[in-house]
Design a protein around this motif. Sequence first.
Motif, PDB file in Angstrom:
ATOM      1  N   UNK A 174      -5.448  25.428  -5.413  1.00 32.35           N
ATOM      2  CA  UNK A 174      -5.877  26.776  -5.024  1.00 32.35           C
ATOM      3  C   UNK A 174      -4.920  27.854  -5.517  1.00 32.35           C
ATOM      4  N   UNK A 175      -3.631  27.529  -5.609  1.00 31.10           N
ATOM      5  CA  UNK A 175      -2.650  28.524  -6.036  1.00 31.10           C
ATOM      6  C   UNK A 175      -2.551  28.629  -7.563  1.00 31.10           C
ATOM      7  N   UNK A 176      -3.065  27.643  -8.287  1.00 32.42           N
ATOM      8  CA  UNK A 176      -2.892  27.589  -9.737  1.00 32.42           C
ATOM      9  C   UNK A 176      -3.515  28.750 -10.506  1.00 32.42           C
ATOM     10  N   UNK A 177      -4.737  29.198 -10.181  1.00 30.94           N
ATOM     11  CA  UNK A 177      -5.339  30.273 -10.979  1.00 30.94           C
ATOM     12  C   UNK A 177      -4.537  31.567 -10.988  1.00 30.94           C
TER      13      UNK A 177
ATOM     14  N   UNK B 248      -4.713  24.877 -16.253  1.00 28.62           N
ATOM     15  CA  UNK B 248      -5.596  24.346 -17.291  1.00 28.62           C
ATOM     16  C   UNK B 248      -5.965  22.911 -16.945  1.00 28.62           C
ATOM     17  N   UNK B 249      -7.136  22.502 -17.403  1.00 30.75           N
ATOM     18  CA  UNK B 249      -7.618  21.158 -17.090  1.00 30.75           C
ATOM     19  C   UNK B 249      -8.484  20.661 -18.238  1.00 30.75           C
ATOM     20  N   UNK B 250      -8.667  19.347 -18.273  1.00 30.65           N
ATOM     21  CA  UNK B 250      -9.588  18.728 -19.215  1.00 30.65           C
ATOM     22  C   UNK B 250     -10.923  18.545 -18.519  1.00 30.65           C
ATOM     23  N   UNK B 251     -12.001  18.968 -19.197  1.00 30.16           N
ATOM     24  CA  UNK B 251     -13.352  18.737 -18.696  1.00 30.16           C
ATOM     25  C   UNK B 251     -13.999  17.683 -19.580  1.00 30.16           C
ATOM     26  N   UNK B 252     -14.363  16.546 -18.989  1.00 28.45           N
ATOM     27  CA  UNK B 252     -15.016  15.465 -19.723  1.00 28.45           C
ATOM     28  C   UNK B 252     -16.487  15.404 -19.339  1.00 28.45           C
ATOM     29  N   UNK B 253     -17.347  15.394 -20.363  1.00 23.98           N
ATOM     30  CA  UNK B 253     -18.795  15.371 -20.149  1.00 23.98           C
ATOM     31  C   UNK B 253     -19.409  14.229 -20.941  1.00 23.98           C
ATOM     32  N   UNK B 254     -20.686  13.976 -20.690  1.00 24.95           N
ATOM     33  CA  UNK B 254     -21.424  12.961 -21.434  1.00 24.95           C
ATOM     34  C   UNK B 254     -22.118  13.614 -22.618  1.00 24.95           C
ATOM     35  N   UNK B 255     -21.958  13.015 -23.805  1.00 21.80           N
ATOM     36  CA  UNK B 255     -22.588  13.518 -25.016  1.00 21.80           C
ATOM     37  C   UNK B 255     -23.404  12.404 -25.655  1.00 21.80           C
ATOM     38  N   UNK B 256     -24.241  12.771 -26.624  1.00 21.53           N
ATOM     39  CA  UNK B 256     -25.082  11.780 -27.298  1.00 21.53           C
ATOM     40  C   UNK B 256     -24.244  10.691 -27.960  1.00 21.53           C
TER      41      UNK B 256
ATOM     42  N   UNK C  18      -9.744  26.727 -18.656  1.00 19.60           N
ATOM     43  CA  UNK C  18      -8.888  27.383 -17.667  1.00 19.60           C
ATOM     44  C   UNK C  18      -9.551  27.325 -16.293  1.00 19.60           C
ATOM     45  N   UNK C  19      -8.789  26.907 -15.312  1.00 15.40           N
ATOM     46  CA  UNK C  19      -9.262  26.915 -13.922  1.00 15.40           C
ATOM     47  C   UNK C  19      -9.296  28.365 -13.438  1.00 15.40           C
ATOM     48  N   UNK C  20     -10.466  28.824 -13.003  1.00 16.93           N
ATOM     49  CA  UNK C  20     -10.623  30.233 -12.640  1.00 16.93           C
ATOM     50  C   UNK C  20     -10.619  30.502 -11.146  1.00 16.93           C
TER      51      UNK C  20
ATOM     52  N   UNK D  10     -14.965  27.268 -13.566  1.00 14.15           N
ATOM     53  CA  UNK D  10     -14.372  27.651 -14.836  1.00 14.15           C
ATOM     54  C   UNK D  10     -15.417  28.408 -15.658  1.00 14.15           C
ATOM     55  N   UNK D  11     -14.953  29.078 -16.717  1.00 15.17           N
ATOM     56  CA  UNK D  11     -15.828  29.896 -17.558  1.00 15.17           C
ATOM     57  C   UNK D  11     -16.072  29.222 -18.896  1.00 15.17           C
ATOM     58  N   UNK D  12     -17.174  29.575 -19.531  1.00 17.94           N
ATOM     59  CA  UNK D  12     -17.480  29.062 -20.855  1.00 17.94           C
ATOM     60  C   UNK D  12     -18.444  29.991 -21.557  1.00 17.94           C
ATOM     61  N   UNK D  13     -18.547  29.827 -22.866  1.00 15.28           N
ATOM     62  CA  UNK D  13     -19.576  30.516 -23.627  1.00 15.28           C
ATOM     63  C   UNK D  13     -20.913  29.826 -23.332  1.00 15.28           C
ATOM     64  N   UNK D  14     -21.917  30.591 -22.996  1.00 17.52           N
ATOM     65  CA  UNK D  14     -23.220  30.027 -22.634  1.00 17.52           C
ATOM     66  C   UNK D  14     -23.856  29.252 -23.777  1.00 17.52           C
TER      67      UNK D  14
END
Length: 211
Positions: free
Chosen positions: A32-35, A44-52, A61-63, A74-78
């Motif tokens: 909670x204090x990190x942002x 900062x963190x790693x986001x791992x997702x499933x891809x083809x 960045x943790x927001x 967190x934020x991203x380009x749509x």
Amino acid sequence: MPASEQPSNTEPVQTTSPSLAELEHTSWQQLASAPESEKDPFKTMVVATCADAGADARMVVLRQVDANRKYVWFHTDARAEKVIQLEAFPTATLLFWDENRQIQLRLIVETRLHTDDYVADDQWAALWVGGRKTYLSERKPGSEQPAPYPGFPESLGEELPTEAQSEEGRDNFAVIECRVLSMEYLHLSRKGQTRAQFRYEPESKMVWLAP
């Protein structure tokens, strides 16, 4: 009686390991204090997702953190590939590492995309123009380019956009809301490793794990 044999009024310091509940609470407070801290490793963190083609991962960045409700954002380009991946398979893993404390946090989350609602509006309004700059990119993230591309209009160079100019990036802005299903804690130490898991859904449970 020699001084060395005099009774001592000082009680020996008792050192005890934190309980599971204490460890879980501390971990959330650190998140909670990190942002708010530029130098906090959990910012900062790693986001791992499933891809083809298998797993996909990237740094973000943790927001924002809600330690009571167990949510992070967190934020991203749509237009980014991770948005497509999360829409197809909304479960993801968030990985945090603190080199100084030798602590790793691994969160399993269920994500929700926000683009045209009050959540995205509120977080866009709180984002300074420097943070908005990359959302001014005319080109889709990950698209092939004939030469290096800075990720924003090249005419800006090292300059920041004005407030009015930055508003042009709003359509490309997205917020990823992450409901935390479980958190796994790992502390590395020469004295011995400490590993624990805190489950929130489908049922709440705290357990110690073998490292």
